[in-house]
Design a protein around this motif. Sequence first.
Motif, PDB file in Angstrom:
ATOM      1  N   SER A  29       0.834  -1.209   0.000  1.00  0.00           N
ATOM      2  CA  SER A  29       0.000   0.000   0.000  1.00  0.00           C
ATOM      3  C   SER A  29       0.863   1.251   0.000  1.00  0.00           C
ATOM      4  CB  SER A  29      -0.918  -0.004   1.235  1.00  0.00           C
ATOM      5  OG  SER A  29      -1.804  -1.096   1.195  1.00  0.00           O
ATOM      6  N   PHE A  30       1.947   1.204   0.757  1.00  0.00           N
ATOM      7  CA  PHE A  30       2.852   2.350   0.801  1.00  0.00           C
ATOM      8  C   PHE A  30       3.477   2.598  -0.569  1.00  0.00           C
ATOM      9  CE2 PHE A  30       7.193   3.987   1.260  1.00  0.00           C
ATOM     10  CZ  PHE A  30       6.943   5.190   1.920  1.00  0.00           C
ATOM     11  N   ILE A  31       3.891   1.512  -1.234  1.00  0.00           N
ATOM     12  CA  ILE A  31       4.525   1.645  -2.552  1.00  0.00           C
ATOM     13  C   ILE A  31       3.528   2.190  -3.576  1.00  0.00           C
ATOM     14  CG2 ILE A  31       5.539   0.351  -4.470  1.00  0.00           C
ATOM     15  CD1 ILE A  31       6.762  -1.525  -2.368  1.00  0.00           C
ATOM     16  N   VAL A  32       2.286   1.653  -3.561  1.00  0.00           N
ATOM     17  CA  VAL A  32       1.267   2.105  -4.503  1.00  0.00           C
ATOM     18  C   VAL A  32       0.921   3.570  -4.266  1.00  0.00           C
ATOM     19  CG1 VAL A  32      -1.152   1.845  -5.175  1.00  0.00           C
ATOM     20  CG2 VAL A  32       0.280  -0.175  -4.881  1.00  0.00           C
ATOM     21  N   THR A  33       0.755   3.944  -3.010  1.00  0.00           N
ATOM     22  CA  THR A  33       0.434   5.335  -2.679  1.00  0.00           C
ATOM     23  C   THR A  33       1.556   6.273  -3.102  1.00  0.00           C
ATOM     24  OG1 THR A  33      -0.850   4.571  -0.773  1.00  0.00           O
ATOM     25  CG2 THR A  33      -0.264   6.902  -0.831  1.00  0.00           C
ATOM     26  N   TYR A  34       2.794   5.841  -2.894  1.00  0.00           N
ATOM     27  CA  TYR A  34       3.953   6.656  -3.283  1.00  0.00           C
ATOM     28  C   TYR A  34       3.989   6.842  -4.792  1.00  0.00           C
ATOM     29  CZ  TYR A  34       8.814   8.104  -3.904  1.00  0.00           C
ATOM     30  OH  TYR A  34       9.954   8.793  -4.263  1.00  0.00           O
ATOM     31  N   GLN A  35       3.689   5.769  -5.542  1.00  0.00           N
ATOM     32  CA  GLN A  35       3.682   5.854  -7.005  1.00  0.00           C
ATOM     33  C   GLN A  35       2.584   6.786  -7.512  1.00  0.00           C
ATOM     34  OE1 GLN A  35       3.266   1.719  -8.069  1.00  0.00           O
ATOM     35  NE2 GLN A  35       5.484   1.389  -8.193  1.00  0.00           N
ATOM     36  N   MET A  36       1.484   6.860  -6.776  1.00  0.00           N
ATOM     37  CA  MET A  36       0.349   7.679  -7.199  1.00  0.00           C
ATOM     38  C   MET A  36       0.453   9.122  -6.725  1.00  0.00           C
ATOM     39  SD  MET A  36      -2.850   5.079  -6.597  1.00  0.00           S
ATOM     40  CE  MET A  36      -4.013   6.344  -7.128  1.00  0.00           C
ATOM     41  N   ALA A  37       1.455   9.411  -5.902  1.00  0.00           N
ATOM     42  CA  ALA A  37       1.562  10.745  -5.311  1.00  0.00           C
ATOM     43  C   ALA A  37       1.631  11.835  -6.382  1.00  0.00           C
ATOM     44  CB  ALA A  37       2.783  10.816  -4.395  1.00  0.00           C
ATOM     45  N   GLY A  38       2.350  11.550  -7.473  1.00  0.00           N
ATOM     46  CA  GLY A  38       2.488  12.544  -8.527  1.00  0.00           C
ATOM     47  C   GLY A  38       1.222  12.758  -9.325  1.00  0.00           C
ATOM     48  N   GLU A  39       0.273  11.834  -9.241  1.00  0.00           N
ATOM     49  CA  GLU A  39      -0.965  11.934 -10.006  1.00  0.00           C
ATOM     50  C   GLU A  39      -2.097  12.580  -9.207  1.00  0.00           C
ATOM     51  OE1 GLU A  39      -1.930   8.007 -11.278  1.00  0.00           O
ATOM     52  OE2 GLU A  39       0.129   7.519 -11.845  1.00  0.00           O
ATOM     53  N   GLU A  46     -12.332  11.333  -5.136  1.00  0.00           N
ATOM     54  CA  GLU A  46     -13.068  10.123  -5.510  1.00  0.00           C
ATOM     55  C   GLU A  46     -12.297   9.321  -6.545  1.00  0.00           C
ATOM     56  OE1 GLU A  46     -17.426   8.773  -7.353  1.00  0.00           O
ATOM     57  OE2 GLU A  46     -16.996  10.888  -6.918  1.00  0.00           O
ATOM     58  N   GLU A  47     -11.720   9.997  -7.544  1.00  0.00           N
ATOM     59  CA  GLU A  47     -10.942   9.317  -8.574  1.00  0.00           C
ATOM     60  C   GLU A  47      -9.702   8.659  -7.970  1.00  0.00           C
ATOM     61  OE1 GLU A  47     -11.930  12.091 -12.508  1.00  0.00           O
ATOM     62  OE2 GLU A  47     -10.233  12.572 -11.187  1.00  0.00           O
ATOM     63  N   PHE A  48      -9.063   9.398  -7.061  1.00  0.00           N
ATOM     64  CA  PHE A  48      -7.862   8.857  -6.406  1.00  0.00           C
ATOM     65  C   PHE A  48      -8.200   7.608  -5.602  1.00  0.00           C
ATOM     66  CE2 PHE A  48      -5.182   8.599  -2.600  1.00  0.00           C
ATOM     67  CZ  PHE A  48      -3.933   8.461  -3.195  1.00  0.00           C
ATOM     68  N   THR A  49      -9.308   7.657  -4.855  1.00  0.00           N
ATOM     69  CA  THR A  49      -9.717   6.516  -4.041  1.00  0.00           C
ATOM     70  C   THR A  49     -10.033   5.306  -4.891  1.00  0.00           C
ATOM     71  OG1 THR A  49     -10.632   8.025  -2.379  1.00  0.00           O
ATOM     72  CG2 THR A  49     -11.340   5.719  -2.280  1.00  0.00           C
ATOM     73  N   GLN A  50     -10.768   5.519  -6.001  1.00  0.00           N
ATOM     74  CA  GLN A  50     -11.117   4.413  -6.887  1.00  0.00           C
ATOM     75  C   GLN A  50      -9.879   3.806  -7.531  1.00  0.00           C
ATOM     76  OE1 GLN A  50     -13.971   6.067  -9.622  1.00  0.00           O
ATOM     77  NE2 GLN A  50     -15.700   5.785  -8.228  1.00  0.00           N
ATOM     78  N   ASP A  51      -8.960   4.664  -7.982  1.00  0.00           N
ATOM     79  CA  ASP A  51      -7.733   4.185  -8.612  1.00  0.00           C
ATOM     80  C   ASP A  51      -6.889   3.398  -7.610  1.00  0.00           C
ATOM     81  OD1 ASP A  51      -5.923   3.733 -10.575  1.00  0.00           O
ATOM     82  OD2 ASP A  51      -5.032   5.724 -10.556  1.00  0.00           O
ATOM     83  N   LEU A  52      -6.843   3.890  -6.374  1.00  0.00           N
ATOM     84  CA  LEU A  52      -6.081   3.204  -5.330  1.00  0.00           C
ATOM     85  C   LEU A  52      -6.682   1.827  -5.044  1.00  0.00           C
ATOM     86  CD1 LEU A  52      -3.843   3.263  -3.197  1.00  0.00           C
ATOM     87  CD2 LEU A  52      -5.463   4.374  -1.628  1.00  0.00           C
ATOM     88  N   MET A  53      -8.015   1.742  -5.027  1.00  0.00           N
ATOM     89  CA  MET A  53      -8.673   0.458  -4.775  1.00  0.00           C
ATOM     90  C   MET A  53      -8.406  -0.531  -5.902  1.00  0.00           C
ATOM     91  SD  MET A  53     -12.358   1.629  -3.174  1.00  0.00           S
ATOM     92  CE  MET A  53     -12.932  -0.069  -3.163  1.00  0.00           C
ATOM     93  N   VAL A  54      -8.447  -0.044  -7.142  1.00  0.00           N
ATOM     94  CA  VAL A  54      -8.197  -0.920  -8.293  1.00  0.00           C
ATOM     95  C   VAL A  54      -6.776  -1.469  -8.249  1.00  0.00           C
ATOM     96  CG1 VAL A  54      -7.923  -0.977 -10.801  1.00  0.00           C
ATOM     97  CG2 VAL A  54      -9.915   0.139  -9.795  1.00  0.00           C
ATOM     98  N   ARG A  55      -5.809  -0.588  -7.992  1.00  0.00           N
ATOM     99  CA  ARG A  55      -4.417  -1.035  -7.946  1.00  0.00           C
ATOM    100  C   ARG A  55      -4.175  -1.980  -6.774  1.00  0.00           C
ATOM    101  NH1 ARG A  55      -0.378   3.865  -9.823  1.00  0.00           N
ATOM    102  NH2 ARG A  55      -1.721   4.772 -11.441  1.00  0.00           N
ATOM    103  N   SER A  56      -4.842  -1.729  -5.662  1.00  0.00           N
ATOM    104  CA  SER A  56      -4.690  -2.605  -4.494  1.00  0.00           C
ATOM    105  C   SER A  56      -5.242  -3.993  -4.780  1.00  0.00           C
ATOM    106  CB  SER A  56      -5.405  -1.994  -3.281  1.00  0.00           C
ATOM    107  OG  SER A  56      -4.838  -0.757  -2.939  1.00  0.00           O
ATOM    108  N   LEU A  57      -6.402  -4.057  -5.468  1.00  0.00           N
ATOM    109  CA  LEU A  57      -6.983  -5.348  -5.819  1.00  0.00           C
ATOM    110  C   LEU A  57      -6.084  -6.114  -6.790  1.00  0.00           C
ATOM    111  CD1 LEU A  57     -10.769  -4.455  -6.236  1.00  0.00           C
ATOM    112  CD2 LEU A  57      -9.743  -5.872  -4.454  1.00  0.00           C
ATOM    113  N   GLU A  58      -5.478  -5.375  -7.736  1.00  0.00           N
ATOM    114  CA  GLU A  58      -4.573  -6.011  -8.694  1.00  0.00           C
ATOM    115  C   GLU A  58      -3.354  -6.606  -7.996  1.00  0.00           C
ATOM    116  OE1 GLU A  58      -3.709  -2.878 -11.395  1.00  0.00           O
ATOM    117  OE2 GLU A  58      -5.491  -3.211 -12.642  1.00  0.00           O
ATOM    118  N   ALA A  59      -3.009  -6.035  -6.843  1.00  0.00           N
ATOM    119  CA  ALA A  59      -1.818  -6.500  -6.119  1.00  0.00           C
ATOM    120  C   ALA A  59      -2.131  -7.606  -5.127  1.00  0.00           C
ATOM    121  CB  ALA A  59      -1.172  -5.320  -5.379  1.00  0.00           C
ATOM    122  N   THR A  60      -3.414  -7.976  -4.975  1.00  0.00           N
ATOM    123  CA  THR A  60      -3.805  -8.955  -3.962  1.00  0.00           C
ATOM    124  C   THR A  60      -3.093 -10.289  -4.142  1.00  0.00           C
ATOM    125  OG1 THR A  60      -5.985  -7.942  -3.688  1.00  0.00           O
ATOM    126  CG2 THR A  60      -5.725 -10.217  -2.940  1.00  0.00           C
TER     127      THR A  60
END
Length: 281
Positions: A29-39, A46-60
């Motif tokens: 989660s820390f790595i994904v959040t860090y990668q998304m920081a620039g975006e 809402e867009e950030f939350t949805q994108d974070l959830m999608v990437r988190s699910l992909e990493a499951t």
Amino acid sequence: MSPGRRLWRLFSPILLYYGIVILISLMGSFIVTYQMAGEMAAMTMEEFTQDLMVRSLEATVPIYFASGLIALIPLALMMRSDRRGHMYVGDVRGKNIGALAYCLIAGILSSLAVSIFVTISQAGQVFDGYAEATGEILSQSLIMQVLSAGIVMPVVEEMIFRGLMYSRMKDFMTPRGALLLSSLIFGVYHGNVIQGIYGVVMGLLLVFVYEKYQTLAAPVLCHIGANAVSIVLQLLNVQIGSAVWAVLGAVICLLLLYLILRQIQKRVHVDMIQNPDYRPL
């Protein structure tokens, strides 16, 4: 041994594994959040939350794969320590390795039968969680599916539920009680109704082959065979056209499974010998 110590000894393997999963998940989660920081600047919350959830699910699945790899060593050490506490162990030296093929076939047949029944009954659309659980695995690349669901997770789960939990249960309850309780816990572990029921039934089968062969390789191969069916069916995009033929196919699978189990019951015999590494606990 006190009840509290028994419970700790019983559940410590799965708690260890989940502890590793939580740690790897936090790091992911820390790595994904860090990668998304620039975006973040170009996104709404809402867009950030949805994108974070999608990437988190992909990493499951990769997270469970990495956690399983890390857990292998401490789980193996636990099993080695437990083995030293058993005065008698199965004598698997010189046994026919080819006989283990029965376990692989049994896993394939049981999974095929369940897959057919779930499809024709549309149970996956009735009960929550099943589609999501299978979708997480089957959405990954073929290599990740094979490595995670096809190899690593069967080994890890067999070490936890048969090699450690079931074997430890037998220290303070009857073998039949250990069989039923470990299978029930294995079903609950899967987290949804369909996989839970299937997990209980598979738990009974996996304990059976574990006891007959007296080696963890037996349930591991059976588990690998069962998981491989889901991967292959998805890869081939198998569709069921006729419900009648599907039911007939499932019945044939169950009949063949029964015959395989009869062969295991008749042909596989492992003698118990004194454990040379025995150390009283």
